[in-house]
Design a protein around this motif. Structure first.
Motif, PDB file in Angstrom:
ATOM      1  N   LEU A  47      68.246-129.318  79.269  1.00 36.91           N
ATOM      2  CA  LEU A  47      66.786-129.464  79.239  1.00 36.91           C
ATOM      3  C   LEU A  47      66.335-130.776  79.880  1.00 36.91           C
ATOM      4  O   LEU A  47      65.216-130.871  80.382  1.00 36.91           O
ATOM      5  CB  LEU A  47      66.291-129.372  77.794  1.00 36.91           C
ATOM      6  N   ILE A  48      67.211-131.772  79.869  1.00 36.00           N
ATOM      7  CA  ILE A  48      66.905-133.019  80.576  1.00 36.00           C
ATOM      8  C   ILE A  48      66.738-132.733  82.067  1.00 36.00           C
ATOM      9  O   ILE A  48      65.823-133.237  82.719  1.00 36.00           O
ATOM     10  CB  ILE A  48      68.013-134.064  80.324  1.00 36.00           C
ATOM     11  N   ASP A  49      67.631-131.899  82.602  1.00 37.17           N
ATOM     12  CA  ASP A  49      67.548-131.526  84.023  1.00 37.17           C
ATOM     13  C   ASP A  49      66.422-130.529  84.288  1.00 37.17           C
ATOM     14  O   ASP A  49      65.702-130.643  85.281  1.00 37.17           O
ATOM     15  CB  ASP A  49      68.876-130.911  84.488  1.00 37.17           C
ATOM     16  N   LEU A  50      66.249-129.564  83.390  1.00 34.30           N
ATOM     17  CA  LEU A  50      65.343-128.449  83.640  1.00 34.30           C
ATOM     18  C   LEU A  50      63.881-128.796  83.346  1.00 34.30           C
ATOM     19  O   LEU A  50      62.983-128.483  84.133  1.00 34.30           O
ATOM     20  CB  LEU A  50      65.778-127.250  82.791  1.00 34.30           C
ATOM     21  N   TRP A  51      63.647-129.426  82.188  1.00 37.39           N
ATOM     22  CA  TRP A  51      62.279-129.724  81.756  1.00 37.39           C
ATOM     23  C   TRP A  51      61.915-131.201  81.905  1.00 37.39           C
ATOM     24  O   TRP A  51      60.799-131.592  81.577  1.00 37.39           O
ATOM     25  CB  TRP A  51      62.086-129.315  80.297  1.00 37.39           C
ATOM     26  N   GLY A  52      62.882-132.025  82.325  1.00 35.52           N
ATOM     27  CA  GLY A  52      62.617-133.457  82.405  1.00 35.52           C
ATOM     28  C   GLY A  52      62.533-134.132  81.053  1.00 35.52           C
ATOM     29  O   GLY A  52      61.859-135.155  80.886  1.00 35.52           O
ATOM     30  N   VAL A  53      63.225-133.577  80.051  1.00 36.18           N
ATOM     31  CA  VAL A  53      63.225-134.138  78.703  1.00 36.18           C
ATOM     32  C   VAL A  53      63.883-135.515  78.731  1.00 36.18           C
ATOM     33  O   VAL A  53      64.893-135.726  79.404  1.00 36.18           O
ATOM     34  CB  VAL A  53      63.961-133.202  77.731  1.00 36.18           C
ATOM     35  N   THR A  54      63.333-136.476  77.998  1.00 40.97           N
ATOM     36  CA  THR A  54      63.878-137.832  77.943  1.00 40.97           C
ATOM     37  C   THR A  54      64.748-138.015  76.690  1.00 40.97           C
ATOM     38  O   THR A  54      64.692-137.200  75.755  1.00 40.97           O
ATOM     39  CB  THR A  54      62.754-138.872  77.909  1.00 40.97           C
ATOM     40  N   VAL A  55      65.514-139.114  76.673  1.00 47.41           N
ATOM     41  CA  VAL A  55      66.313-139.434  75.490  1.00 47.41           C
ATOM     42  C   VAL A  55      65.403-139.619  74.273  1.00 47.41           C
ATOM     43  O   VAL A  55      65.725-139.188  73.160  1.00 47.41           O
ATOM     44  CB  VAL A  55      67.163-140.702  75.731  1.00 47.41           C
ATOM     45  N   ASP A  56      64.243-140.236  74.475  1.00 43.64           N
ATOM     46  CA  ASP A  56      63.298-140.420  73.365  1.00 43.64           C
ATOM     47  C   ASP A  56      62.806-139.077  72.822  1.00 43.64           C
ATOM     48  O   ASP A  56      62.644-138.900  71.608  1.00 43.64           O
ATOM     49  CB  ASP A  56      62.110-141.261  73.808  1.00 43.64           C
TER      50      ASP A  56
END
Length: 452
Positions: A47-56
């Motif tokens: 989801l970090i790659d797909l939706w641009g989700v951040t660690v926060d």
């Protein structure tokens, strides 16, 4: 009937097909609890790659999930006392399975977060009820062992989910959703419903000795048909029927010390383990490992989980549970620290394997230890409150970990996690009461079984 004598009648039963079937049902529920509990952690790198989700954002979703766990734990204690252990076990499993299925259709990180909070509430509620159910249905001398046996089977859900994730997540931009569909299969626990019996000790705690006796007669008939004549139970101890346990009950002198101790136990276990398991795939990906490699490495480490539960089954009824918990917690702190100090793939897998092995053994021991510190009246309330506060504490845990990572780097996270484990180990060593049961004396078997 004046007294069903449930505890003594259950304690003198030999392990039979009835106990093994109950074990299988509880283990099945545990399997899909552990299968589902780390679903978000295994899909977050994608989801970090797909939706641009951040660690926060990963931290916020994880934190809110633990708020859901807290609410589920608190509700479970009250509902289990009102509806009974069996019915609540089934309903909470259906609840988390349904919302895991709904998670398949998430459209952004906010919607997924909402569904994960509801799923987590059901997961935690089911766990509280399952722990109480095993405690009340198995003989005191072996209940720790069978709690661990259920975990041996159930914990296989963690490596199974990680392996499933490592296979399906990389396939396409939508295949990560299959991980949540997999977690939803816990609803199949309903297939065991006709083989489960309500806890006679729950009936007895409500003053319904006739219902308790009816269930006990059914269990005794099944066991004696398989194992032969049963030993006479010890004489009953008269107790007044339990009324609804108010929250203030835990503030009384006899309950306050175990409540505080178990709160520390579950807070340190929750932050210590979930801080590790929820963030390990994401942090590895952030440190330069590919999504595929980070998920695969974590999948390999979780193979140690069922072995840890099996190790607990070997020691839990042989040695004092308090000292087993202290030893396991100390080893976890050391191995978790060493995990964070290396970037060698082999050592990451080795130390991660050991963390999973001893942590799952620790959890199995804690599941047996926790309800033993309370009597029947306070067991649901005390177990639910302390387990729930532990889960609630991790609403802060992921935020602390994200802050540590962003400000001071990868390794500081693991210094923090190791310190948390040591706090729990020291608290148990200093304040933990002994609970190892002595084998009860039994009377000579009689030829024909009858109710007390």
């Amino acid at each position: 009937m004046q007294h069903a004598n449930a505890a003594n009648r259950l304690d003198r039963l030999p392990i039979s097909r009835f106990h093994k079937t109950t074990l299988l049902a509880v283990a099945f529920a545990y399997f899909f609890e552990f299968a589902d509990i780390n679903s978000f952690a295994t899909t977050a790198p994608k989801l970090i790659d797909l939706w641009g989700v951040t660690v926060d954002q990963v931290a916020y979703v994880t934190s809110l999930s633990f708020v859901g766990m807290f609410l589920g734990s608190i509700a479970a204690g009250a509902v289990a006392d009102r509806w009974g252990r069996k019915k609540t076990l089934l309903r909470t499993t259906l609840f988390f399975g349904f919302f895991s299925f709904v998670s398949v259709f998430s459209w952004d990180v906010f919607s997924l977060g909402v569904f994960r909070v509801l799923t987590s509430a059901g997961l935690s509620a089911m766990t509280v009820v399952a722990v109480i159910y095993v405690n009340e249905m198995y003989p005191a001398a072996v209940r720790g062992k069978y709690q661990a046996y259920a975990m041996v089977i159930g914990i296989c859900g963690t490596p199974a989910t990680n392996l499933v994730a490592s296979l399906v997540v990389p396939l396409s931009d939508w295949s990560w959703r299959l991980v949540y569909l997999w977690g939803a299969l816990g609803v199949l626990l309903v297939l065991f419903s006709k083989h489960l019996r309500e806890s006679p000790r729950w009936h007895e705690s409500r003053g319904d000795h006739a219902a308790a006796d009816a269930v006990l007669r059914e269990i005794e008939a099944s066991v004696s048909a398989e194992k032969g004549p049963l030993a006479e139970p010890a004489a009953p101890v008269e107790e007044p029927p339990a009324v609804k346990a108010p929250l203030r009950l835990l503030l009384r002198k006899r309950y306050l010390a175990p409540t505080l101790l178990l709160t520390v136990l579950w807070v340190t276990q929750t932050i210590g383990f979930f801080g590790y398991s929820s963030f390990a795939p994401t942090l590895l990906a952030k440190e330069g490992f590919s999504v595929e490699k980070s998920v695969f490495y974590i999948a390999l480490t979780t193979v140690g989980a069922p072995l840890g539960s099996f190790l607990a089954s070997l020691v839990t009824d042989r040695f004092e549970r308090k000292w087993c918990l202290v030893a396991f917690g100390t080893v976890i702190a050391l191995c978790g620290l060493l995990y964070g100090l290396t970037f060698d793939p082999v050592l990451i897998v080795v130390f991660g394997f050991l963390v999973n092995l001893f942590e799952r053994g620790y959890t199995a021991l804690a599941y047996a230890y926790s309800p033993e510190l309370f009597d029947t009246r306070s067991r649901s309330l005390g177990t639910g409150i302390t387990y729930g506060i532990g889960r609630l504490s991790n609403a802060a845990g992921p935020l602390i970990i994200a802050s540590l990572y962003n400000r001071t780097g990868y390794q500081s996270v693991f210094y923090f996690i190791a310190g948390v484990w040591m706090v729990g180990a020291v608290a148990l060593a200093v304040f933990g009461p002994r609970t190892r049961p002595r084998r009860p004396a039994v009377r000579k078997p009689k030829a024909v079984t009858s109710a007390s």
